[in-house]
Design an enzyme around this catalytic site. Structure first.
Site, short mmCIF file in Angstrom:
data_model
loop_
_atom_site.label_atom_id
_atom_site.label_comp_id
_atom_site.label_asym_id
_atom_site.label_seq_id
_atom_site.Cartn_x
_atom_site.Cartn_y
_atom_site.Cartn_z
N LYS A 209 0.91 -1.31 -0.13
CA LYS A 209 -0.13 -0.06 0.00
C LYS A 209 0.80 1.34 -0.05
CE LYS A 209 -3.93 1.90 2.77
NZ LYS A 209 -4.77 1.58 4.02
N SER B 224 -9.58 1.51 2.71
CA SER B 224 -8.48 2.44 1.99
C SER B 224 -7.60 1.60 1.21
CB SER B 224 -8.06 3.22 2.86
OG SER B 224 -7.18 2.74 3.93
N SER C 33 -10.04 -1.23 6.68
CA SER C 33 -9.32 -1.00 5.49
C SER C 33 -8.78 -2.30 4.83
CB SER C 33 -8.27 0.11 5.63
OG SER C 33 -9.14 1.29 5.80
#
Length: 552
Positions: free
Chosen positions: A61, A135, A159
């Site tokens: 990420k 996210s 997330s």
């Protein structure tokens, strides 16, 4: 012949081009650079070095440091280029895994939708009209599309679980502190967890084992588990609130699956969990997001920077003025809610919940960005506030044909137990075989070793041709031709998604996995053949099947 890691890298870049999802990536390494590292990994293995993750590709990420790639948290003005990997990335690379790049996310890891990024909304892997979930959006989609074998995300409010559910993959959210967060741009530093996505539980667990820190949070003395069957807590239907059409039935089917596996199902009051979930953004805890990046955002706003997502900027800047006394009041209330929640959980091994109450479209989120996001966190927001562990896994399909996911949530440090329970939820998938995997044939033991069970013998729809290939052991190639095809004898087997993934990982060319249409009009995954492998082979369709051809 290219070595395994090099071959895997080339497959990944070909897949990136084929799927055409540029919004997945923030920093993608040049292919030549990745190939050079792949050659070095394969050379080390050939020299006898033990690299248990050699041949595995992963993505991180975009708020996790990967040396040489900008860490941006999806805010270009925030970018810095780290000179060393975050510890979690370094540990995976030490074990032989290759980092392909950094992935898109809701800016500053603020959101559960995957649309709050200047790099574009990350579309769902299966339905591009729907959100991917956030996210950790890019990481989940990179795994679901088969580009990487696993990926790193973060999970503060869900997330690492919501995107897993929406894309039909596994998301492990470990106990806070088991995996170091050094080298990770914080969202809420006291709650953040680094998580892992993978297509199967064993792949996720393997990666997590290398990520975990033996010098991290000290393992407490856990109470001895009372003997007896697995104990699963579930809420009354009414406390789940409004769910998308068919989602309540999908959840109840998951409950029934655990009961059929011998689990004791008991009911609990979900109220303390949902009350705490609402506090994460509606209360004072959101002020920690301002502590992380608020002054930076204030500066950008003052300078007129246009790289900020307006929804994210609004959430974080509003937290600036929360009074200190509210935080202390909310901490007291949270402690009371946690006591009630753990009392409700009692000696249950896990709480089973839908991962999310529904799966919105991109248009629905655009029309109501705050409301849609708040709804998605109904079941996930409280997990880290209560210091619990969780695993999110696929649990079937919704009426729309999209993945339906559930979570198992348990006390801190019960991560391994939750993974064991999650295996009971894995649906058995159908697999259509027409050749060397048929009963009594040389490769049938592969199916049996994976726990596959024979379901029935049938035939394909009359739209296929069967060719004898020059392989060892001998096997046929099934190819869809439509008009001019014929029915071919087929066996249907059932096996776990994990088993199907293992078969796919070991599948040699020219065989590929695709949807096979059966005589009754249904479809099942099955082994097909690449058409360019057929010239020079013998068409044996007239025999009606592989066994008849062998016995002629």
């Amino acid at each position: 012949m290219p070595s395994p890691t090099l071959t895997r890298v080339r497959q990944a870049y070909a897949r990136i081009e084929a799927v055409d999802r540029p919004e997945v990536w923030i920093g993608l390494r040049p292919q030549a650079e990745a190939e050079q590292e792949a050659r070095a990994i394969d050379a080390r293995v050939a020299a006898g070095e033990h690299l248990p993750l050699a041949g595995k590709l992963f993505a991180a990420k975009g708020n996790i440091d990967v040396a040489g790639l900008p860490t941006t948290a999806a805010c270009p003005a925030y970018a810095y280029t780290p000179w060393e990997d975050a510890p979690v990335v370094a540990r995976l690379r030490t074990a032989g895994a290759l980092a392909l790049g950094t992935t898109n996310l809701d800016q500053f890891a603020t959101g559960l939708v995957g649309t709050r990024s200047p790099h574009g909304a990350v579309r769902n892997a299966l339905d591009p009209t729907r959100i991917s979930g956030g996210s950790s959006s890019g990481s989940a989609v990179a795994v679901a599309l088969g580009i990487v074998d696993f990926a790193l995300g973060t999970d503060t409010a869900g997330s690492g679980r919501v995107p897993a559910a929406f894309n039909g993959i596994v998301g492990l959210k470990p106990t806070r502190g088991l995996v170091p967060t050094t080298g990770v741009v914080p969202a809420c530093a006291s709650l953040d967890c680094v998580t892992v996505f993978a297509r199967t539980l064993p792949e996720a667990e393997q990666a997590l084992a290398f990520m975990a820190s033996p010098s991290g949070r000290e393992l407490p003395a856990l109470p001895q588990r009372a003997p007896g069957p697995w104990r699963i807590a579930v809420p009354p239907r009414a406390q789940l609130g409004e769910l998308d059409e068919g989602w309540a039935e999908a959840y109840e089917a998951a409950v029934e699956r655990l009961a059929a596996a011998g689990a004791e199902i008991r009911h609990l009051d979900l109220t303390p969990f949902t009350d705490a979930a609402a506090m994460l953004y509606e209360g004072a805890f959101v002020a920690e997001r301002y502590t992380a990046v608020g002054s930076f955002i204030d500066k950008l706003i003052a300078e007129g920077d246009t790289g900020l997502d307006p929804t994210v900027a609004g959430i974080i800047t509003r937290a600036r003025d929360i009074p200190a006394h509210q935080l202390y009041a909310d901490q007291d209330r949270l402690a009371a809610l946690r006591t009630r929640a753990l009392t409700q959980l009692g000696d249950a091994d896990a709480l089973l919940l839908p991962t999310a109450p529904g799966h919105p479209t991109l248009a629905e989120v655009a029309a109501d960005p705050l409301g849609a996001n708040a709804r998605l966190g109904r079941f996930t927001n409280s997990t880290n506030l209560f210091d619990l562990a969780a695993v999110a896994v696929p649990a079937g399909l919704t009426p729309a044909g999209l993945p339906f996911g559930v979570m198992l949530i348990g006390p801190a440090f019960t991560d391994e137990r939750l993974a064991r329970l999650a295996r009971l939820l894995q649906p058995r998938l159908r697999l259509a075989v027409v050749g060397a995997h048929l009963s009594g044939q040389p490769l049938n033991p592969q199916l049996l070793s994976l726990g596959a069970e024979w379901e029935r013998t049938t035939a394909t729809a009359p739209v296929y041709r069967l060719h004898a290939l020059s392989t060892a052991p001998p096997k046929p190639g099934l190819v869809h031709v439509g008009e001019g095809g014929a029915a071919v004898e087929t066996e249907v087997w059932r096996l776990s998604a994990e088993g199907l993934g293992q078969l796919l990982a070991a599948l040699p060319r020219p065989m590929v996995l695709g949807q096979v249409e059966l005589a009754d009009g249904t479809h099942a995954p099955g082994f097909l053949c690449e058409p360019d492998a057929l010239p020079g082979t013998t068409d044996i369709t007239a025999y009606g099947g592989w066994r008849a051809y062998l016995n002629h």
